[in-house]
Scaffold this motif. Structure first.
Motif, PDB file in Angstrom:
ATOM      1  N   ASP A 153       0.838  -1.184   0.000  1.00  0.00           N
ATOM      2  CA  ASP A 153       0.000   0.000   0.000  1.00  0.00           C
ATOM      3  C   ASP A 153       0.884   1.248   0.000  1.00  0.00           C
ATOM      4  O   ASP A 153       1.900   1.299   0.699  1.00  0.00           O
ATOM      5  CB  ASP A 153      -0.911   0.025   1.231  1.00  0.00           C
TER       6      ASP A 153
ATOM      7  N   TRP B 194      -7.360  11.184  -3.806  1.00  0.00           N
ATOM      8  CA  TRP B 194      -8.762  11.454  -3.448  1.00  0.00           C
ATOM      9  C   TRP B 194      -8.827  12.446  -2.309  1.00  0.00           C
ATOM     10  O   TRP B 194      -8.063  12.378  -1.343  1.00  0.00           O
ATOM     11  CB  TRP B 194      -9.448  10.155  -3.034  1.00  0.00           C
TER      12      TRP B 194
ATOM     13  N   VAL C 209      -4.482   6.734  -4.266  1.00  0.00           N
ATOM     14  CA  VAL C 209      -4.930   5.464  -4.826  1.00  0.00           C
ATOM     15  C   VAL C 209      -3.928   5.025  -5.887  1.00  0.00           C
ATOM     16  O   VAL C 209      -3.584   5.802  -6.787  1.00  0.00           O
ATOM     17  CB  VAL C 209      -6.332   5.608  -5.454  1.00  0.00           C
TER      18      VAL C 209
ATOM     19  N   VAL D 188      -4.330   1.484  -1.438  1.00  0.00           N
ATOM     20  CA  VAL D 188      -4.760   2.834  -1.062  1.00  0.00           C
ATOM     21  C   VAL D 188      -4.018   3.218   0.220  1.00  0.00           C
ATOM     22  O   VAL D 188      -3.913   2.409   1.146  1.00  0.00           O
ATOM     23  CB  VAL D 188      -6.289   2.889  -0.822  1.00  0.00           C
TER      24      VAL D 188
END
Length: 257
Positions: A38, A71, A111, A116
């Motif tokens: 991640d 995001w 992302v 994420v």
């Protein structure tokens, strides 16, 4: 890839041992490393995000290859065209922030094609943004600023950032620094030095700001004042980032309810 551990009842050979649960979990992680890939966002470099304005910032961290988007609750930023996304390196992103966004602290998540990130934090500000320059490294001179403004930057170890402000007699100045509240390692201190070189104000750990600080200052005479931002322990580095706001504005530490 899942790794299953045989139950004790199926082990019939003399001298055989059942794999302990902890070893099964470890094998599962080693054989299925996606969770360890991640992305990690250490900080966001660039000008502040502004409501209704195009945004251009750079995500700095680790495991950033394959980045798809940054995001936020009020807009999504995409990697700039031409960016090599096959390498684990800082990712420049651009997009727009919604015009209805209320200035404040917001979570962001990067992302990628393999995961994420956990939430990082940034400030959406409606004040004009000023880019940090090398002049801010000079404590004698300092970087000149026009009010009102906001500015982002980092603090190096055993160093500070210094800014020059021309104030009229009786002019009110309010300042607020965001650091601890946006996940920075910086423990900020703000200081005002007058035209004669005397220290006039010092602010640290304002109640309700989680270790950040703010102040309201009235210039006793016309002249050039210096504002210094530093870490209280003179620590510094890439994770010692800040967002500074300078204007004539109300100051709030908390709201109830």
């Amino acid at each position: 890839m899942a790794v299953s551990c045989p139950p004790p009842t199926v082990v019939r050979q003399t001298g055989s041992a059942v794999l302990p649960i902890s070893l099964c979990v470890l094998l599962g992680v080693l054989l299925h490393p996606a969770a360890a890939q991640d992305p990690i966002v250490d900080r966001l470099d660039g000008l502040a995000l502004r409501p209704g304005q195009p945004a251009s910032i750079t995500a700095v961290g680790k495991q950033l290859q394959g980045s798809v988007a940054l995001w936020t609750p009020v807009g999504t930023l995409r990697p700039k065209a031409g960016t090599d996304l096959t390498k684990d390196q800082p990712v420049p992103l651009e997009g727009a922030i919604a015009e209805t966004a209320v200035p404040g602290i917001y979570p962001v998540r990067l992302v990628t094609s393999h995961g994420v990130s956990e939430a990082a934090w940034t400030v959406i500000d409606n004040l004009p943004c000023t880019a940090l320059t090398a002049e801010a490294d000079n404590r004698t001179a300092g970087q000149p600023l026009s009010l009102p403004c906001c500015i982002n930057g980092t603090i190096a170890a055993v160093a500070s950032r210094t800014f020059r402000l021309n104030l009229a007699a009786g002019q009110l100045l309010t300042a607020e620094v965001f650091a601890r509240r946006i996940g920075s390692d910086l423990d900020p201190v703000l200081k005002i030095v007058g035209p004669d070189g005397r220290e006039l104000l010092w602010s640290d750990d304002f109640p309700g700001l989680e270790g950040d600080c703010q102040f309201r200052f009235e210039a006793p005479s016309a002249g050039e004042y210096k504002l210094e931002v530093r870490d209280v322990r003179y620590s510094g580095g890439a994770r010692h980032f800040f967002h500074l706001r300078l204007a004539r504005m109300p100051l709030t530490a908390a709201a109830l309810p």
